[in-house]
Design an enzyme around this catalytic site. Sequence first.
Site, PDB file in Angstrom:
ATOM      1  N   ASN A 272       0.879  -1.183   0.000  1.00 48.04           N
ATOM      2  CA  ASN A 272       0.000   0.000   0.000  1.00 48.04           C
ATOM      3  C   ASN A 272       0.905   1.219   0.000  1.00 48.04           C
ATOM      4  OD1 ASN A 272      -2.370  -1.435   0.134  1.00 48.04           O
ATOM      5  ND2 ASN A 272      -2.882  -0.880   2.230  1.00 48.04           N
ATOM      6  N   SER A 305      -4.727 -16.854   2.859  1.00 43.54           N
ATOM      7  CA  SER A 305      -5.456 -16.556   4.093  1.00 43.54           C
ATOM      8  C   SER A 305      -4.811 -17.329   5.242  1.00 43.54           C
ATOM      9  CB  SER A 305      -6.920 -16.950   3.942  1.00 43.54           C
ATOM     10  OG  SER A 305      -7.014 -18.351   3.740  1.00 43.54           O
ATOM     11  N   SER A 310       0.981 -19.687   1.081  1.00 43.21           N
ATOM     12  CA  SER A 310       1.517 -18.395   0.679  1.00 43.21           C
ATOM     13  C   SER A 310       2.699 -18.643  -0.252  1.00 43.21           C
ATOM     14  CB  SER A 310       1.958 -17.584   1.901  1.00 43.21           C
ATOM     15  OG  SER A 310       0.866 -17.312   2.758  1.00 43.21           O
ATOM     16  N   HIS A 327      -1.193  -8.680  -3.997  1.00 46.40           N
ATOM     17  CA  HIS A 327      -0.608  -8.627  -2.655  1.00 46.40           C
ATOM     18  C   HIS A 327      -1.138  -9.734  -1.755  1.00 46.40           C
ATOM     19  CE1 HIS A 327      -4.416  -7.159  -1.212  1.00 46.40           C
ATOM     20  NE2 HIS A 327      -3.952  -6.682  -0.086  1.00 46.40           N
TER      21      HIS A 327
END
EC number: 6.5.1.8
Length: 398
Positions: A272, A305, A310, A327
């Site tokens: 971000n 999650s 991942s 992301h």
Amino acid sequence: MPVKFTLNKGKVPVKIYTDEFDSNSLDQLGNLAQLPFIHSHIAAMPDVHAGIGATVGSVIPTKGAIIPAAVGVDIGCGMNAVRLSLKANQLPDSLRHVRNAIEAKVPVGFDSHKYNAVKASTLKQMDAGLKPIIDKHTGLTKMVKHFHHTWGKQLGSLGGGNHFIELCVDEADDVWIMLHSGSRGIGNAIGRYFISRAQKEMGNLLGHLPHKDLAYFEEGTKYFDDYIEAVGWAQDYATINRREMMRLVTSAIQPHLPAFTATKEAINCHHNYVARENHFGAEVYLTRKGAISAYQGELGIIPGSMGERSFIVRGLGNETSFCSCSHGAGRVMSRSKAKKLFDADDLAKQTDGVECRKDKGVVDEIPGAYKNIDTVMANQSDLVEIVHTLKQVVCVKG
């Protein structure tokens, strides 16, 4: 895979790397595309979903202006991962003590350290960068309780929501520490302050925008320069926050595991943020709202999650995506809807085998509230290549 859908409802096209999106996301992307200072096009990543201010998973190149709400309020939020010298078979059968040790060492949710957990030299350096920002914008100090003490004590803390700390095992049975956090309360205050300031500065022109959250600062104006200074500081804060958390987590788990060292394979990346980059023949301010940089050869982290895999990835430098990728998995439902649809029993089933909280307080983070991470990864096979696949065995949530 290449772009799967192109939205042509604005001054520039929106190139979307998935066919899984809702009408709210399309509306937000369409609004963004109507702004006159967007350069070339907008890219939407496979994890795209509606957000506040701008669509999560969007990559927005702007010339001569910047949109504070597109960067958002969790400025500099991102990931940190490091591989340890441990193997999976060296982990104890029960990892409860490991999770407890992390939770005792790293404040989560709204909590912060009782005392500053970072070196005095780090605080001094950060304070020197913050002072000129505060001198020009004293209103910021009223937005955080005990402002001058809080930002220092929150360095090295997790926060809440989708932030997490995990112990993971990869395809070679190597153990990793992976964590996700941002710029905490001070970043949130900076984001909210400048979003509000942009709306006030636009005055009557605000009504001509597709949405008030798209209020912007024009380059060369006082508030543009001030925002760039403040957002840069918050991004540095977020990087240091993750670095300090990694240090605290490493020290917390050492007494509960065989002796280990951290390898040189470590990644720390924002998802971000805004950066000055060159794309399609122009210098632009590139806002990655829920997206990471994926230049050729660049390592990044794409988490699933709290019950899914991942990935450590290597960028392929795809210019159509502005050298970016997703992301994470991306939500398929709101937090309120997840709480209505699932309960603690569902959470326990979907996080089977993971040492983590399984109570109603984190049901909104249940894997079922997120997109399928394998589909997300398949949709960006021309943006990144997978280097490591990680599966968490411990997950600490705020």
